[in-house]
Motif scaffolding. Structure first.
Motif, PDB file in Angstrom:
ATOM      1  N   ARG A   1       0.839  -1.205   0.000  1.00  0.00           N
ATOM      2  CA  ARG A   1       0.000   0.000   0.000  1.00  0.00           C
ATOM      3  C   ARG A   1       0.874   1.256   0.000  1.00  0.00           C
ATOM      4  NH1 ARG A   1      -0.867   3.107   4.060  1.00  0.00           N
ATOM      5  NH2 ARG A   1      -0.319   1.492   5.609  1.00  0.00           N
ATOM      6  N   ILE A   2       1.915   1.245   0.825  1.00  0.00           N
ATOM      7  CA  ILE A   2       2.832   2.384   0.885  1.00  0.00           C
ATOM      8  C   ILE A   2       3.509   2.597  -0.468  1.00  0.00           C
ATOM      9  CG2 ILE A   2       5.030   3.144   1.878  1.00  0.00           C
ATOM     10  CD1 ILE A   2       4.064   1.914   4.538  1.00  0.00           C
ATOM     11  N   ALA A   3       3.922   1.504  -1.115  1.00  0.00           N
ATOM     12  CA  ALA A   3       4.557   1.624  -2.427  1.00  0.00           C
ATOM     13  C   ALA A   3       3.601   2.239  -3.442  1.00  0.00           C
ATOM     14  CB  ALA A   3       5.035   0.257  -2.905  1.00  0.00           C
ATOM     15  N   LYS A   4       2.336   1.853  -3.363  1.00  0.00           N
ATOM     16  CA  LYS A   4       1.336   2.392  -4.299  1.00  0.00           C
ATOM     17  C   LYS A   4       1.074   3.866  -4.039  1.00  0.00           C
ATOM     18  CE  LYS A   4      -3.321   1.444  -6.072  1.00  0.00           C
ATOM     19  NZ  LYS A   4      -4.517   0.556  -5.958  1.00  0.00           N
ATOM     20  N   GLU A   5       1.074   4.264  -2.752  1.00  0.00           N
ATOM     21  CA  GLU A   5       0.792   5.656  -2.400  1.00  0.00           C
ATOM     22  C   GLU A   5       1.995   6.561  -2.619  1.00  0.00           C
ATOM     23  OE1 GLU A   5      -0.656   5.596   1.589  1.00  0.00           O
ATOM     24  OE2 GLU A   5      -2.566   4.629   1.053  1.00  0.00           O
ATOM     25  N   HIS A   6       3.199   5.981  -2.680  1.00  0.00           N
ATOM     26  CA  HIS A   6       4.425   6.778  -2.851  1.00  0.00           C
ATOM     27  C   HIS A   6       5.242   6.219  -4.009  1.00  0.00           C
ATOM     28  CE1 HIS A   6       3.630   8.728   1.028  1.00  0.00           C
ATOM     29  NE2 HIS A   6       3.352   7.529   1.494  1.00  0.00           N
ATOM     30  N   PRO A   7       4.700   6.244  -5.227  1.00  0.00           N
ATOM     31  CA  PRO A   7       5.404   5.638  -6.362  1.00  0.00           C
ATOM     32  C   PRO A   7       6.713   6.338  -6.712  1.00  0.00           C
ATOM     33  CG  PRO A   7       3.510   6.921  -7.111  1.00  0.00           C
ATOM     34  CD  PRO A   7       3.408   6.850  -5.612  1.00  0.00           C
ATOM     35  N   ASP A   8       6.845   7.619  -6.375  1.00  0.00           N
ATOM     36  CA  ASP A   8       8.086   8.328  -6.669  1.00  0.00           C
ATOM     37  C   ASP A   8       9.186   8.009  -5.662  1.00  0.00           C
ATOM     38  OD1 ASP A   8       6.919   9.554  -8.853  1.00  0.00           O
ATOM     39  OD2 ASP A   8       6.282  11.310  -7.699  1.00  0.00           O
ATOM     40  N   GLU A   9       8.793   7.483  -4.505  1.00  0.00           N
ATOM     41  CA  GLU A   9       9.767   7.213  -3.445  1.00  0.00           C
ATOM     42  C   GLU A   9      10.115   5.730  -3.320  1.00  0.00           C
ATOM     43  OE1 GLU A   9       8.190  11.042  -3.072  1.00  0.00           O
ATOM     44  OE2 GLU A   9       7.003   9.199  -2.847  1.00  0.00           O
ATOM     45  N   VAL A  10       9.203   4.850  -3.697  1.00  0.00           N
ATOM     46  CA  VAL A  10       9.417   3.410  -3.529  1.00  0.00           C
ATOM     47  C   VAL A  10       9.499   2.747  -4.897  1.00  0.00           C
ATOM     48  CG1 VAL A  10       8.536   1.249  -2.572  1.00  0.00           C
ATOM     49  CG2 VAL A  10       8.222   3.400  -1.311  1.00  0.00           C
ATOM     50  N   ALA A  11      10.644   2.114  -5.162  1.00  0.00           N
ATOM     51  CA  ALA A  11      10.846   1.457  -6.454  1.00  0.00           C
ATOM     52  C   ALA A  11      10.471  -0.019  -6.422  1.00  0.00           C
ATOM     53  CB  ALA A  11      12.308   1.598  -6.877  1.00  0.00           C
ATOM     54  N   ARG A  12      10.602  -0.654  -5.258  1.00  0.00           N
ATOM     55  CA  ARG A  12      10.348  -2.102  -5.176  1.00  0.00           C
ATOM     56  C   ARG A  12      10.071  -2.499  -3.742  1.00  0.00           C
ATOM     57  NH1 ARG A  12      14.262  -6.434  -4.096  1.00  0.00           N
ATOM     58  NH2 ARG A  12      13.517  -8.443  -4.888  1.00  0.00           N
ATOM     59  N   VAL A  13       9.133  -3.425  -3.557  1.00  0.00           N
ATOM     60  CA  VAL A  13       8.863  -4.049  -2.270  1.00  0.00           C
ATOM     61  C   VAL A  13       8.867  -5.555  -2.483  1.00  0.00           C
ATOM     62  CG1 VAL A  13       7.089  -4.514  -0.545  1.00  0.00           C
ATOM     63  CG2 VAL A  13       7.565  -2.162  -1.221  1.00  0.00           C
ATOM     64  N   ALA A  14       9.619  -6.273  -1.649  1.00  0.00           N
ATOM     65  CA  ALA A  14       9.686  -7.728  -1.802  1.00  0.00           C
ATOM     66  C   ALA A  14      10.061  -8.346  -0.470  1.00  0.00           C
ATOM     67  CB  ALA A  14      10.705  -8.116  -2.873  1.00  0.00           C
ATOM     68  N   GLY A  15       9.666  -9.594  -0.260  1.00  0.00           N
ATOM     69  CA  GLY A  15      10.049 -10.270   0.960  1.00  0.00           C
ATOM     70  C   GLY A  15       9.209 -11.489   1.246  1.00  0.00           C
ATOM     71  N   ALA A  16       9.432 -12.063   2.419  1.00  0.00           N
ATOM     72  CA  ALA A  16       8.670 -13.217   2.895  1.00  0.00           C
ATOM     73  C   ALA A  16       8.747 -13.237   4.405  1.00  0.00           C
ATOM     74  CB  ALA A  16       9.235 -14.517   2.319  1.00  0.00           C
TER      75      ALA A  16
ATOM     76  N   GLY B   1      12.289  -6.113   1.996  1.00  0.00           N
ATOM     77  CA  GLY B   1      13.131  -5.034   1.524  1.00  0.00           C
ATOM     78  C   GLY B   1      12.296  -3.990   0.809  1.00  0.00           C
ATOM     79  N   VAL B   2      12.560  -2.722   1.101  1.00  0.00           N
ATOM     80  CA  VAL B   2      11.894  -1.601   0.439  1.00  0.00           C
ATOM     81  C   VAL B   2      12.980  -0.796  -0.269  1.00  0.00           C
ATOM     82  CG1 VAL B   2      10.458   0.455   0.721  1.00  0.00           C
ATOM     83  CG2 VAL B   2      10.120  -1.529   2.234  1.00  0.00           C
ATOM     84  N   SER B   3      12.973  -0.839  -1.593  1.00  0.00           N
ATOM     85  CA  SER B   3      13.972  -0.107  -2.366  1.00  0.00           C
ATOM     86  C   SER B   3      13.497   1.324  -2.550  1.00  0.00           C
ATOM     87  CB  SER B   3      14.184  -0.785  -3.724  1.00  0.00           C
ATOM     88  OG  SER B   3      14.646  -2.108  -3.538  1.00  0.00           O
ATOM     89  N   ILE B   4      14.252   2.258  -1.989  1.00  0.00           N
ATOM     90  CA  ILE B   4      13.878   3.667  -2.024  1.00  0.00           C
ATOM     91  C   ILE B   4      14.405   4.311  -3.296  1.00  0.00           C
ATOM     92  CG2 ILE B   4      13.948   5.854  -0.779  1.00  0.00           C
ATOM     93  CD1 ILE B   4      12.544   3.600   0.738  1.00  0.00           C
ATOM     94  N   GLY B   5      13.531   5.039  -3.990  1.00  0.00           N
ATOM     95  CA  GLY B   5      13.926   5.703  -5.229  1.00  0.00           C
ATOM     96  C   GLY B   5      13.905   7.203  -5.079  1.00  0.00           C
ATOM     97  N   GLY B   6      13.777   7.874  -6.180  1.00  0.00           N
ATOM     98  CA  GLY B   6      13.764   9.329  -6.209  1.00  0.00           C
ATOM     99  C   GLY B   6      14.045   9.820  -7.611  1.00  0.00           C
TER     100      GLY B   6
END
Length: 438
Positions: A316-331, A336-341
């Motif tokens: 949800r956070i990745a969807k709400e902040h597409p300019d800041e979050v490039a990838r979310v993955a895990g188990a 891991g949250v890959s931060i972009g910009g």
């Protein structure tokens, strides 16, 4: 760490998921001790075991006397692991367990094979040997420890087959992390089963490195155990194996592999009781209790329940902040949250970088993620970290004793931090911290 301020602050005590600082702040520790603290800080059952050991003046180490702690721990590992993974060696660190496993594979072939394969994004330690097998280190430092180390593409079975074919009859071991904790990538079931078939056909020792991911972290006791019937020749474990209090690791081998390597008068002591701290009494007693807790309190189930919160929350956070979050993955409880910009942010990062750091091709990504780590700590009293490998994701890896409201607190804090925008976070971080580097 001092660039964040963490290194200048003193911790008065630690309990559960919290650090209590001398200045009165109560910090939610969402690092999970970089894999060590599945049990949290100072778990009461583990403290009790160590206290009883000391009070009763139990024997710590003596190579010529039988140790009930080594025996019990080895027995319990054999009971929990699948197949005939039942021969344990108990050194101090994860890197030593990896090197012991690789040496076992080399001895299994009597020194007649000279090639060991490892993944290109692997992380297996920082000693000369384990560093050689750490693919992520190749761009930073060339370790001279093990000859014949050949990389393959992580998760690509054709790449492995090509490497085996190129070194036909000379590969003694394949070393792989089924789940790469430092990059937050994982192998498919098809890939892992393909490795098993290939290693069986070519008589190659298959080693699974589960030092970070063991004892429930990703939602199964070990990551590979989610696939029934899949059994490596050797598995390594450390970190939370010691319950957050003990420096202990293990490699556990299939009995035929171990016996072929060491069950003879010449080699029996080559990698066993001659090691100084092998089977240290209090460390083994601690690990026994850490394993008991992981099983009795269903740590794999706890990780799955944490995933039920983290997975939708982070997406949800990745969807709400597409300019800041490039990838979310895990188990499980390892994400891991890959931060972009945007380009403007990256340009700003490049301008404020000190000369030496500016040469790091990943410096800008690291700096952007560091700004998020800094804001979580300063504004929300949440301690986090980012991985040094891969695309340097912000690691979300809480201890498995964390409560649902604490997971929600982290998600709310991350949402609020990203809501400030990367440019603002980066500018603030540079003003507060990076001036100290000049």
């Amino acid at each position: 760490m001092t660039s964040f301020g963490f290194g200048r602050e003193l911790v008065e005590r630690a309990e559960g998921a919290y650090l209590h600082l001398r200045d009165g702040r109560r910090i939610l520790d969402f690092t999970g001790g970089v894999g060590v603290l599945n049990h949290g800080h100072n778990h009461p059952r583990i403290l009790d075991v160590r206290q009883r050991f000391a009070e009763r003046r139990r024997m710590e180490v003596h190579k010529t006397y039988f140790s009930p702690y080594v025996a019990a721990l080895g027995h319990n590992l054999a009971e929990l692991l699948p197949g005939d993974l039942n021969m344990s060696f108990l050194p101090n660190s994860g890197a030593e367990a990896v090197e012991g496993a690789v040496k076992l594979a080399y001895k299994y072939h009597g020194g007649r094979r000279h090639t060991v394969l490892h993944a290109d994004i692997s992380f297996h330690g920082k000693l000369l040997g384990s560093g050689t097998l750490t693919g992520a280190s190749r761009g930073h430092f060339a370790f001279p420890g093990i000859s014949g180390a050949v990389p393959f593409t992580y998760g690509d079975l054709d790449s492995v087959r090509a490497a085996v074919a190129a070194h036909k009859g000379d590969v003694y071991a394949i070393l792989i992390e089924p789940f790469s904790a430092s990059t937050v990538n994982w192998c498919s079931e098809e890939f892992l089963r393909g490795l098993r078939e290939l290693c069986t056909a070519e008589d190659i020792v298959l080693i699974f490195d589960e030092i970070y991911t063991g004892w429930g972290k990703t939602g199964s006791l070990f990551y590979f155990m989610r696939y029934p019937g899949l059994v490596p020749d050797v598995v390594t474990t450390s970190k939370s194996f010691g319950g957050g209090k003990s420096s202990i690791s293990a490699y556990v081998a299939r009995q035929p592999v171990f016996r072929k390597a060491y069950d003879n008068a010449t080699d029996a002591l080559l990698h066993s009781t001659s090691t100084t701290y092998y089977g240290f009494g209090e460390e083994c007693a601690t690990a026994i209790e850490a394993v008991n807790i992981a099983v009795e309190d269903d740590y794999p189930g706890r990780a799955r329940r944490i995933e039920e919160q983290l997975a939708p929350g982070l997406k949800r956070i990745a969807k709400e902040h597409p300019d800041e979050v490039a990838r979310v993955a895990g188990a499980g409880a390892l994400w891991g949250v890959s931060i972009g910009g945007g380009p403007r942010v990256l340009d700003l990062a490049a301008k404020i970088a000190p000369g030496g750091l500016a040469r790091d091709p990943r410096f800008r990504a690291k700096l952007v993620t560091a700004a998020v780590v800094n804001a979580l700590y300063q504004d929300h009293d949440i301690y986090s970290y980012y991985a040094l490998n891969g695309d340097n994701p912000l690691i979300v890896g809480p201890p498995l004793i964390v409560e649902p409201d604490e997971v929600d607190r982290f998600l709310d804090a991350l949402d609020a931090v990203l809501g400030q925008g990367i440019t603002k976070l980066l500018t603030r971080f540079a003003a507060q911290k990076l001036s100290s580097l000049w």
